[in-house]
Design a protein around this motif. Structure first.
Motif, PDB file in Angstrom:
ATOM      1  N   VAL A  88       8.447  13.905 -13.882  1.00  0.00           N
ATOM      2  CA  VAL A  88      10.179  13.067 -13.939  1.00  0.00           C
ATOM      3  C   VAL A  88       9.316  11.663 -12.161  1.00  0.00           C
ATOM      4  O   VAL A  88      10.426  10.769 -13.252  1.00  0.00           O
ATOM      5  CB  VAL A  88      11.741  13.858 -13.930  1.00  0.00           C
ATOM      6  N   ARG A  89       9.835  13.002 -10.844  1.00  0.00           N
ATOM      7  CA  ARG A  89       9.859  12.112 -10.313  1.00  0.00           C
ATOM      8  C   ARG A  89       8.813  10.638 -10.276  1.00  0.00           C
ATOM      9  O   ARG A  89       8.565   9.991  -9.861  1.00  0.00           O
ATOM     10  CB  ARG A  89       9.758  13.296  -9.206  1.00  0.00           C
ATOM     11  N   GLU A  90       7.562  11.296 -10.528  1.00  0.00           N
ATOM     12  CA  GLU A  90       5.996  10.789 -10.999  1.00  0.00           C
ATOM     13  C   GLU A  90       6.606   9.215 -12.117  1.00  0.00           C
ATOM     14  O   GLU A  90       6.690   8.974 -11.031  1.00  0.00           O
ATOM     15  CB  GLU A  90       5.049  11.222 -11.095  1.00  0.00           C
ATOM     16  N   MET A  91       6.653   9.873 -12.867  1.00  0.00           N
ATOM     17  CA  MET A  91       6.615   9.107 -14.043  1.00  0.00           C
ATOM     18  C   MET A  91       8.706   7.840 -13.410  1.00  0.00           C
ATOM     19  O   MET A  91       8.119   6.287 -13.221  1.00  0.00           O
ATOM     20  CB  MET A  91       7.895   8.773 -15.474  1.00  0.00           C
ATOM     21  N   ASN A  92       9.130   7.851 -12.711  1.00  0.00           N
ATOM     22  CA  ASN A  92      10.029   7.295 -12.359  1.00  0.00           C
ATOM     23  C   ASN A  92       9.904   6.322 -11.237  1.00  0.00           C
ATOM     24  O   ASN A  92       9.825   5.258 -11.174  1.00  0.00           O
ATOM     25  CB  ASN A  92      11.297   8.007 -11.577  1.00  0.00           C
ATOM     26  N   ARG A  93       8.731   6.906 -10.380  1.00  0.00           N
ATOM     27  CA  ARG A  93       7.951   6.040  -9.180  1.00  0.00           C
ATOM     28  C   ARG A  93       6.993   5.221 -10.309  1.00  0.00           C
ATOM     29  O   ARG A  93       7.050   3.915  -9.744  1.00  0.00           O
ATOM     30  CB  ARG A  93       7.137   6.765  -8.877  1.00  0.00           C
ATOM     31  N   GLN A  94       6.801   5.596 -11.285  1.00  0.00           N
ATOM     32  CA  GLN A  94       5.691   4.329 -12.315  1.00  0.00           C
ATOM     33  C   GLN A  94       6.226   3.382 -12.667  1.00  0.00           C
ATOM     34  O   GLN A  94       5.679   2.247 -12.211  1.00  0.00           O
ATOM     35  CB  GLN A  94       4.527   4.925 -13.124  1.00  0.00           C
ATOM     36  N   ILE A  95       7.674   4.030 -13.232  1.00  0.00           N
ATOM     37  CA  ILE A  95       8.527   3.008 -13.737  1.00  0.00           C
ATOM     38  C   ILE A  95       8.576   2.127 -13.131  1.00  0.00           C
ATOM     39  O   ILE A  95       8.997   0.681 -13.056  1.00  0.00           O
ATOM     40  CB  ILE A  95       9.274   3.537 -14.585  1.00  0.00           C
ATOM     41  N   HIS A  96       9.157   2.521 -11.730  1.00  0.00           N
ATOM     42  CA  HIS A  96       9.889   1.227 -11.019  1.00  0.00           C
ATOM     43  C   HIS A  96       8.797   0.539  -9.979  1.00  0.00           C
ATOM     44  O   HIS A  96       9.062  -1.025  -9.949  1.00  0.00           O
ATOM     45  CB  HIS A  96      10.663   2.562  -9.633  1.00  0.00           C
ATOM     46  N   LYS A  97       7.759   0.965 -10.019  1.00  0.00           N
ATOM     47  CA  LYS A  97       6.124   0.215  -9.592  1.00  0.00           C
ATOM     48  C   LYS A  97       6.025  -0.956 -10.387  1.00  0.00           C
ATOM     49  O   LYS A  97       6.016  -2.206  -9.905  1.00  0.00           O
ATOM     50  CB  LYS A  97       5.327   1.550  -9.428  1.00  0.00           C
ATOM     51  N   SER A  98       5.743  -0.901 -12.010  1.00  0.00           N
ATOM     52  CA  SER A  98       5.684  -1.556 -12.855  1.00  0.00           C
ATOM     53  C   SER A  98       6.723  -2.260 -12.947  1.00  0.00           C
ATOM     54  O   SER A  98       6.153  -3.704 -13.352  1.00  0.00           O
ATOM     55  CB  SER A  98       5.425  -0.653 -14.568  1.00  0.00           C
ATOM     56  N   TYR A  99       7.858  -2.296 -13.195  1.00  0.00           N
ATOM     57  CA  TYR A  99       8.856  -2.919 -14.012  1.00  0.00           C
ATOM     58  C   TYR A  99      10.383  -3.651 -12.579  1.00  0.00           C
ATOM     59  O   TYR A  99      11.451  -4.358 -13.125  1.00  0.00           O
ATOM     60  CB  TYR A  99       9.973  -2.142 -15.066  1.00  0.00           C
ATOM     61  N   GLY A 100      10.532  -2.624 -11.513  1.00  0.00           N
ATOM     62  CA  GLY A 100      11.006  -2.922 -10.636  1.00  0.00           C
ATOM     63  C   GLY A 100      12.291  -2.412 -10.726  1.00  0.00           C
ATOM     64  O   GLY A 100      12.694  -1.555 -11.958  1.00  0.00           O
ATOM     65  N   LYS A 101      12.980  -2.777 -10.138  1.00  0.00           N
ATOM     66  CA  LYS A 101      14.395  -2.028  -9.997  1.00  0.00           C
ATOM     67  C   LYS A 101      15.501  -2.583 -10.976  1.00  0.00           C
ATOM     68  O   LYS A 101      15.669  -4.012 -11.537  1.00  0.00           O
ATOM     69  CB  LYS A 101      15.753  -1.995  -9.229  1.00  0.00           C
TER      70      LYS A 101
END
Length: 101
Positions: A88-101
Motif C-alpha cells: 500500500v505504501r509503495e502504491m501510494n508513493r507511485q500514485i503521488h509521484k504520477s498524479y501529485g496531490k
C-alpha cells in the motif's frame, strides 16, 4: 535307549553328522602386490565402518534445530499484514509521484 526305528549315522572322515565333506578349495598364488591389496580390503572396510560410527556420535550429541512452529498462524498473519502495508505504501508513493496531490 535309542529307538530301533532311528537311523544311526556313522562318523567317518568323509561323512560327519549326515553331511558330506567338501573337497578343499584350490589355492591360487597371487603376485605380491595383489596379495597386499587383498589383505588391505578388510582393513579398509573396517576403517570405513569406524569412520561412520564416529559421525553417529557427533549427530547424537547435537540434535538438529527445527523451526519453531508455535503460533504459526499468528506469525503468518503478521507477515501478511506487513507485506500488505508495504504494498500500500509503495502504491501510494507511485500514485503521488504520477498524479501529485
Amino acid at each position: 535307549m535309542p529307538n530301533s526305528s532311528t537311523t544311526n549315522i556313522k562318523h567317518t572322515p568323509d561323512r560327519l553328522c549326515g553331511e558330506e565333506r567338501k573337497p578343499p578349495e584350490k589355492t591360487v598364488k597371487l603376485a605380491p602386490q595383489q596379495h597386499q591389496q587383498t589383505l588391505d580390503l578388510p582393513m579398509k572396510k573396517l576403517h570405513n565402518i569406524l569412520d561412520g560410527m564416529g559421525i553417529l556420535g557427533e549427530i547424537l550429541t547435537r540434535p538438529p534445530t527445527y523451526p519453531d512452529f508455535r503460533n504459526g498462524f499468528d506469525k503468518d498473519r503478521a507477515a501478511l499484514r506487513q507485506d500488505m502495508q508495504q504494498i500500500v505504501r509503495e502504491m501510494n508513493r507511485q500514485i503521488h509521484k504520477s498524479y501529485g496531490k
